[in-house]
Design a protein around this motif. Sequence first.
Motif, PDB file in Angstrom:
ATOM      1  N   THR A 126      50.404  45.594  35.700  1.00 50.47           N
ATOM      2  CA  THR A 126      50.925  45.954  34.391  1.00 50.47           C
ATOM      3  C   THR A 126      51.606  47.317  34.519  1.00 50.47           C
ATOM      4  N   SER A 127      51.957  47.919  33.391  1.00 51.57           N
ATOM      5  CA  SER A 127      52.665  49.197  33.432  1.00 51.57           C
ATOM      6  C   SER A 127      51.812  50.311  34.018  1.00 51.57           C
ATOM      7  N   ASP A 128      50.489  50.194  33.949  1.00 51.90           N
ATOM      8  CA  ASP A 128      49.648  51.284  34.439  1.00 51.90           C
ATOM      9  C   ASP A 128      48.400  50.845  35.203  1.00 51.90           C
ATOM     10  N   THR A 129      48.184  49.528  35.366  1.00 53.62           N
ATOM     11  CA  THR A 129      46.946  49.048  35.982  1.00 53.62           C
ATOM     12  C   THR A 129      47.225  47.804  36.815  1.00 53.62           C
ATOM     13  N   THR A 130      46.425  47.632  37.886  1.00 53.96           N
ATOM     14  CA  THR A 130      46.454  46.403  38.670  1.00 53.96           C
ATOM     15  C   THR A 130      45.152  45.652  38.446  1.00 53.96           C
ATOM     16  N   TYR A 131      45.258  44.379  38.084  1.00 56.61           N
ATOM     17  CA  TYR A 131      44.100  43.514  37.889  1.00 56.61           C
ATOM     18  C   TYR A 131      44.105  42.432  38.962  1.00 56.61           C
ATOM     19  N   ASP A 271      58.207  40.818  24.074  1.00 55.09           N
ATOM     20  CA  ASP A 271      57.457  41.033  22.840  1.00 55.09           C
ATOM     21  C   ASP A 271      56.062  41.563  23.176  1.00 55.09           C
ATOM     22  N   GLU A 272      55.321  41.937  22.148  1.00 57.47           N
ATOM     23  CA  GLU A 272      53.924  42.347  22.331  1.00 57.47           C
ATOM     24  C   GLU A 272      53.050  41.101  22.365  1.00 57.47           C
ATOM     25  N   THR A 285      50.983  43.527  25.877  1.00 57.04           N
ATOM     26  CA  THR A 285      52.162  43.953  26.631  1.00 57.04           C
ATOM     27  C   THR A 285      53.064  44.867  25.809  1.00 57.04           C
ATOM     28  N   ASP A 286      53.791  45.713  26.521  1.00 63.77           N
ATOM     29  CA  ASP A 286      54.836  46.517  25.901  1.00 63.77           C
ATOM     30  C   ASP A 286      56.133  45.699  25.875  1.00 63.77           C
ATOM     31  N   LYS A 287      56.928  45.902  24.858  1.00 64.42           N
ATOM     32  CA  LYS A 287      58.167  45.152  24.732  1.00 64.42           C
ATOM     33  C   LYS A 287      59.131  45.464  25.875  1.00 64.42           C
ATOM     34  N   ASP A 288      59.794  44.411  26.357  1.00 66.31           N
ATOM     35  CA  ASP A 288      60.825  44.524  27.384  1.00 66.31           C
ATOM     36  C   ASP A 288      60.335  45.266  28.629  1.00 66.31           C
ATOM     37  N   THR A 289      59.129  44.923  29.048  1.00 65.30           N
ATOM     38  CA  THR A 289      58.522  45.534  30.230  1.00 65.30           C
ATOM     39  C   THR A 289      58.257  44.462  31.281  1.00 65.30           C
ATOM     40  N   VAL A 290      58.454  44.822  32.556  1.00 64.19           N
ATOM     41  CA  VAL A 290      58.262  43.885  33.655  1.00 64.19           C
ATOM     42  C   VAL A 290      56.812  43.914  34.130  1.00 64.19           C
ATOM     43  N   TYR A 291      56.228  42.729  34.276  1.00 60.53           N
ATOM     44  CA  TYR A 291      54.883  42.563  34.823  1.00 60.53           C
ATOM     45  C   TYR A 291      54.993  41.657  36.041  1.00 60.53           C
ATOM     46  N   THR A 292      54.196  41.946  37.064  1.00 62.93           N
ATOM     47  CA  THR A 292      54.297  41.227  38.330  1.00 62.93           C
ATOM     48  C   THR A 292      52.976  40.560  38.682  1.00 62.93           C
ATOM     49  N   CYS A 293      53.052  39.289  39.070  1.00 67.94           N
ATOM     50  CA  CYS A 293      51.899  38.569  39.616  1.00 67.94           C
ATOM     51  C   CYS A 293      52.182  38.275  41.086  1.00 67.94           C
ATOM     52  N   SER A 294      51.229  38.603  41.951  1.00 64.37           N
ATOM     53  CA  SER A 294      51.392  38.386  43.387  1.00 64.37           C
ATOM     54  C   SER A 294      50.121  37.804  43.973  1.00 64.37           C
ATOM     55  N   VAL A 295      50.252  37.167  45.137  1.00 67.93           N
ATOM     56  CA  VAL A 295      49.090  36.633  45.832  1.00 67.93           C
ATOM     57  C   VAL A 295      48.711  37.577  46.961  1.00 67.93           C
ATOM     58  N   LEU A 296      47.412  37.835  47.094  1.00 61.88           N
ATOM     59  CA  LEU A 296      46.864  38.589  48.209  1.00 61.88           C
ATOM     60  C   LEU A 296      46.137  37.579  49.089  1.00 61.88           C
ATOM     61  N   ALA A 297      46.738  37.274  50.237  1.00 64.87           N
ATOM     62  CA  ALA A 297      46.242  36.181  51.080  1.00 64.87           C
ATOM     63  C   ALA A 297      44.987  36.578  51.851  1.00 64.87           C
ATOM     64  N   ASN A 298      44.090  35.590  52.036  1.00 63.99           N
ATOM     65  CA  ASN A 298      42.888  35.768  52.860  1.00 63.99           C
ATOM     66  C   ASN A 298      42.094  37.004  52.444  1.00 63.99           C
ATOM     67  N   ALA A 299      41.872  37.144  51.151  1.00 63.06           N
ATOM     68  CA  ALA A 299      41.315  38.380  50.604  1.00 63.06           C
ATOM     69  C   ALA A 299      39.789  38.426  50.586  1.00 63.06           C
ATOM     70  N   TRP A 300      39.135  37.263  50.615  1.00 68.92           N
ATOM     71  CA  TRP A 300      37.674  37.245  50.555  1.00 68.92           C
ATOM     72  C   TRP A 300      37.142  35.983  51.219  1.00 68.92           C
ATOM     73  N   ASN A 301      35.855  35.977  51.525  1.00 67.75           N
ATOM     74  CA  ASN A 301      35.232  34.876  52.255  1.00 67.75           C
ATOM     75  C   ASN A 301      34.261  34.112  51.356  1.00 67.75           C
ATOM     76  N   ILE A 302      34.474  32.810  51.220  1.00 66.47           N
ATOM     77  CA  ILE A 302      33.550  32.008  50.445  1.00 66.47           C
ATOM     78  C   ILE A 302      32.566  31.302  51.390  1.00 66.47           C
ATOM     79  N   ALA A 303      31.314  31.235  50.964  1.00 64.31           N
ATOM     80  CA  ALA A 303      30.285  30.546  51.735  1.00 64.31           C
ATOM     81  C   ALA A 303      30.331  29.065  51.385  1.00 64.31           C
ATOM     82  N   ASN A 304      30.764  28.246  52.313  1.00 61.38           N
ATOM     83  CA  ASN A 304      30.851  26.810  52.075  1.00 61.38           C
ATOM     84  C   ASN A 304      29.487  26.160  52.242  1.00 61.38           C
TER      85      ASN A 304
END
Length: 305
Positions: A126-131, A271-272, A285-304
């Motif tokens: 977002t404009s000031d935070t990464t989730y 829009d908001e 959201t803030d009006k007319d602001t760019v938000y980015t979604c990205s993938v972080l590959a191989n980020a954690w290990n799941i116990a199968n």
Amino acid sequence: MSNIVFIVNEHAGNGLGKKVWRKWKKAIDFPHTVFITERKGHATEIAKNCAESMNDLLIVGVGGDGTIHEIIVGVLSFEHVRIGIIAAGSGNDFSRTFSVFHTPKDIQEFVFRKLPTKMDIGTVQTSDTTYQFVNNAGFGFDAKVAYLANYSVWKSRLNLLRLGKLAYIIYLIKELFTFKKFSFTLHNKDEVIRFDDVWFFVVCNQPYFGGGMKISPTSIPNDQLLEMTVVNKLSRWKLLFIFGTVFFGKHTKFNEVTQFQASDFNMEIHDEVFGHVDGEFTCVTDKDTVYTCSVLANAWNIANR
């Protein structure tokens, strides 16, 4: 032998977490450590502290999607940590895609085999935070319904009667008639596409959201890709009808539903609009602001199992 830590949210699933853990702790006959969460974000703190102080670590989360989200976020930078799941939430979208433990024997068998699988995680800038999101992130109708329901006095009262899900139905019906649709522009590779009259869009790392709705049928949580679903130019009554088809993944045949696949998406939201990650409120959201979604590959290990 691996260090085994259980992180338990007794309030998950309107108290289901406490019931599930009560049965499990009677059956466990191997060395382990237990932590009970006390507040929002506590599972992240516990998981990170354990990862920093223990080697060869298996963390087993007992709770719903929110608890699992917090645990995974807490250990993203730790290669020696594996995450196991005991589903005890109200929605449990995570357990519909990812492997979960059903008995203590499952855990012992995994510890013996030690065969974790690496999984991706999504990020929202977002404009000031990464989730981070394990399941999905979205903006619009679904995010506003979740926000209103989660922070309403109705939900706390209905939870006392174990009817908390009714709060979502109440606000879904309300927003069906009052929600103000919005516009955004998608900058995707070489394409620039503007969407108007948008109900919502959701970016997914796995197929399910909203307690079993198969919103993104082709999503795979470790293919290093994300899928976006956009719903726009749809009448209010047809939206209600389409919601019913989402549980079976059949909504994609409608012209008002558009899907994309990429490793990242840049969205200029005009829009908001309310946003969420894994069902939890993130921002308006803030009006007319760019938000980015990205993938972080191989980020954690799941116990199968």
